[in-house]
Motif scaffolding. Structure first.
Motif, PDB file in Angstrom:
ATOM      1  N   ALA A 196       0.694  -1.191   0.066  1.00 20.54           N
ATOM      2  CA  ALA A 196       0.002   0.013  -0.069  1.00 20.54           C
ATOM      3  C   ALA A 196       0.976   1.025  -0.039  1.00 20.54           C
ATOM      4  N   PRO A 226       0.165  -3.091   7.985  1.00 26.14           N
ATOM      5  CA  PRO A 226      -0.991  -3.321   8.239  1.00 26.14           C
ATOM      6  C   PRO A 226      -2.168  -3.155   7.191  1.00 26.14           C
ATOM      7  N   PHE A 227      -1.566  -2.374   5.962  1.00 21.39           N
ATOM      8  CA  PHE A 227      -2.433  -2.340   4.890  1.00 21.39           C
ATOM      9  C   PHE A 227      -2.482  -3.138   3.745  1.00 21.39           C
ATOM     10  N   TRP A 228      -3.623  -3.476   2.991  1.00 23.89           N
ATOM     11  CA  TRP A 228      -3.452  -3.657   1.607  1.00 23.89           C
ATOM     12  C   TRP A 228      -4.364  -2.697   0.866  1.00 23.89           C
ATOM     13  N   ALA A 229      -4.246  -2.601  -0.530  1.00 21.64           N
ATOM     14  CA  ALA A 229      -4.590  -1.908  -1.618  1.00 21.64           C
ATOM     15  C   ALA A 229      -5.458  -2.541  -2.426  1.00 21.64           C
ATOM     16  N   PRO A 230      -6.781  -1.880  -2.753  1.00 17.19           N
ATOM     17  CA  PRO A 230      -7.779  -2.549  -3.773  1.00 17.19           C
ATOM     18  C   PRO A 230      -6.999  -2.370  -4.975  1.00 17.19           C
ATOM     19  N   VAL A 254      -5.913   4.787  -1.646  1.00 17.30           N
ATOM     20  CA  VAL A 254      -6.832   3.969  -0.833  1.00 17.30           C
ATOM     21  C   VAL A 254      -6.134   2.844  -0.198  1.00 17.30           C
ATOM     22  N   ARG A 255      -6.038   2.834   1.332  1.00 14.52           N
ATOM     23  CA  ARG A 255      -5.454   1.701   2.068  1.00 14.52           C
ATOM     24  C   ARG A 255      -6.388   0.884   2.904  1.00 14.52           C
ATOM     25  N   VAL A 256      -6.381  -0.164   3.153  1.00 13.29           N
ATOM     26  CA  VAL A 256      -7.403  -0.871   3.847  1.00 13.29           C
ATOM     27  C   VAL A 256      -6.834  -1.624   5.012  1.00 13.29           C
ATOM     28  N   LEU A 292      -9.006   3.956   4.371  1.00 14.36           N
ATOM     29  CA  LEU A 292      -8.438   5.266   4.615  1.00 14.36           C
ATOM     30  C   LEU A 292      -8.214   5.688   2.908  1.00 14.36           C
TER      31      LEU A 292
END
Lengths: 263, 295
Positions: A159, A259-263, B191-193, B254
């Motif tokens: 991300a 902690p993140f992933w990205a769509p 966008v970050r999830v 986010l």
């Protein structure tokens, strides 16, 4: 081996004055009397890291960052959380986990392992650094797009975020770590690479600055790895360093990960 | 976006008629003009919120005494937005974010800077005026930034009565929600999830802007997912990570501060048409400042 003895050796070997009034570098769980079975270094004392450390027989966690989701680890800010706060505290107590944060001391130490680790992971070789500890690297000219691809491939940051024109020709990189992110308007810098930076209403809003620079044809770039990715690499160096003066117990890096992933 | 409602048309007509008797130039007949200062004075009065003495809101650059040719609202008065404003014939830009890259937001930085200089030149050459409307716009109720974000996501009807920041939507997976957020907001790499892709989401909380851990701790337990602008990563995303890893469901998406506030400035454009009928009002979203190699 007590946690107090481990902390004593960290202070003794630091090579920099210990900040006695730091609210960051203190015990966040347990205390100096806690008997240590093994030590885990990590960037964040996440619930997941704590559980994996316990499973590996390591009951002392040495994180660079927070345990209770705020800089002061002020429990009163988060104790209203009905989901996890109590559960995390109970788990720490039930497994006799001691947590001692090393933040300010790591940044006071020379070299600062957070920079060493991040430069190693990104592939910013010491031969490119303008002076030891400048964290400014002049690399063979490339494009922002190629640099960002390389940084993403090497760090594995899914991300990661970039601002600026992918075709901008760049060579002067300012490396930052965590929230200690250089300003993109420095005339000696083409690209800032770091962990995290406030987007707007800061001292210098680098993302907007870099976008405007791109619109005006001025080569600038901004690459943010995320706070955890940016500062986790150096916790490997931290584990190796502690192992050197705490031979009695196992010491290893337990990664919190991105902690993140990205769509 | 330039279509006038019946009520707005009536107001425009009234203003034109009132101005007409004193205008002798036939070319100007009916074309009532208003200065930027007058327009902003009217906005401040109509906003219906007490005006703070200490505020980031106000004129940032340009001559406010100039007549307004058109108004543009945006989350961020970037060079790109300024160019699009000029193309649209507008000279007053109303922005939620700073124009000169800091909270201090001054066109005269301590050291000469090529980006600031070029931006100032563009402003001067095109007689632009920039006014910031952030702190006071967000005090209005319902929260226009939450309202705009909900509308942009296509969930105007999913809103909880009396709370623009709470949505109840037909159940979908977090993976589908993240894809929807990205596509509806026209995001690139911002966008970050945090969360598991298969987590089911039905209730959503919106936290546009820059938000604190206290706000996150107060909201996330009450909804399946929070969609926020910007947070501190040592705070809210770590909290969300812990909650997710404990198997409690939940998710945090986010989108970035500026992108999270774009749609709320579209709401501002709709409102301005009723306040300043003399000038055409257009919403120009600043868009997602971020990209990433793999997206």
């Amino acid at each position: 081996m007590t946690a107090g003895e481990v902390v004593g050796r960290i202070k003794k070997n630091l090579g920099a004055p210990w900040r006695e009034n730091s609210y960051r570098d203190t015990f966040k769980s347990g205390g100096p009397e806690t008997q240590v079975t093994g030590i885990a270094t990590t960037v964040f004392a996440s619930f997941d890291v704590i559980q994996r450390a316990v499973a590996a027989g390591l009951n002392m966690i040495v994180p660079h960052e927070v345990t209770y989701w705020n800089d002061r680890d002020d429990k009163s800010l988060v104790s209203a959380d009905p989901l996890l706060y109590q559960q995390k505290l109970e788990y720490l107590a039930a497994h006799n986990v001691v947590i001692f944060r090393t933040h300010d001391s790591m940044h006071d130490q020379r070299p600062d392992f957070t920079f060493v680790g991040s430069a190693r992971e990104i592939g910013l070789d010491a031969k490119y650094e303008t002076a030891p500890g400048s964290h400014r690297f002049v690399v063979p000219e490339t494009t922002l797009g190629a640099l960002a691809s390389s940084v993403q491939r090497r760090t594995g940051a899914k991300a990661l975020r970039v601002a600026g024109d992918p075709n901008a020709r760049v060579s002067r990189i300012q490396l930052g770590v965590g929230y200690a992110t250089g300003a993109a308007n420095d005339p000696g810098v083409d690209v800032v690479i770091s962990g995290e930076q406030q987007e707007l209403d800061g001292v210098l809003d680098s993302p907007e600055y870099v976008c405007d620079a791109a619109a005006l044809g001025i080569p600038k770039g901004w690459i943010m790895l995320g706070h955890a990715v940016s500062e986790e690499a150096g916790m490997l160096e931290m584990a190796q360093w502690i192992r050197g003066f705490v031979p009695e117990v196992p010491v290893q890096l337990v990664k919190a990960g991105e902690p993140f992933w990205a769509p | 976006m330039t279509r006038l409602s019946r009520r707005e048309f009536v107001r425009l007509g009234t203003a034109g008629a009132a101005a007409a008797p004193w205008i002798l130039d036939p070319a100007a007949l009916g074309a009532a003009t208003i200065s930027a200062l007058e327009a902003i004075g009217r906005i401040q009065k109509a906003a219906g919120v007490p005006w703070n003495a200490q505020t980031v809101d106000g004129f940032k650059v340009g001559d406010p005494s100039r007549p307004v040719t058109g108004i543009v609202t945006t989350s961020l008065a970037t060079v790109d937005v300024m160019r699009r404003a000029v193309k649209a014939g507008a000279n007053l830009i109303i922005t939620a974010g700073p124009t000169f890259y800091s909270r201090a937001d001054t066109p005269a930085p301590p050291a000469p800077d090529p980006v600031v200089a070029a931006k100032n030149e563009f402003v001067a050459a095109n007689h632009l005026i920039v006014w910031r409307f952030s702190e006071h716009w967000r005090l209005r109720r319902p929260d226009p930034f939450a309202q705009g974000l909900g509308d942009a996501l296509g969930w105007a009807r999913a809103r909880t009565k009396g709370d623009a920041a709470r949505l109840t939507v037909p159940a979908l997976t977090l993976e589908a929600l993240a894809a929807r957020v990205k596509s509806r907001l026209d995001a690139r790499g911002g966008v970050r999830v945090v969360g598991r892709q298969q987590t089911r989401v039905r209730t959503i909380g919106l936290l546009p802007g820059t938000r604190s851990i206290q706000e996150m701790v107060a909201l996330l337990p009450r909804v399946d997912a929070v969609i926020a602008g910007e947070i501190r990563e040592w705070e809210s995303s770590e909290y969300a990570r812990d909650v997710v890893n404990a198997g409690l469901g939940k998710a945090l998406i986010l989108v970035g501060r500026s992108l999270s506030e774009d749609a709320g400035m579209g709401v501002c454009a709709d409102w301005l048409r009723t306040i300043v009928p003399e000038a055409p009002v257009r919403w120009l979203p600043a868009g997602d400042p971020y990209w990433r190699p793999t997206a």
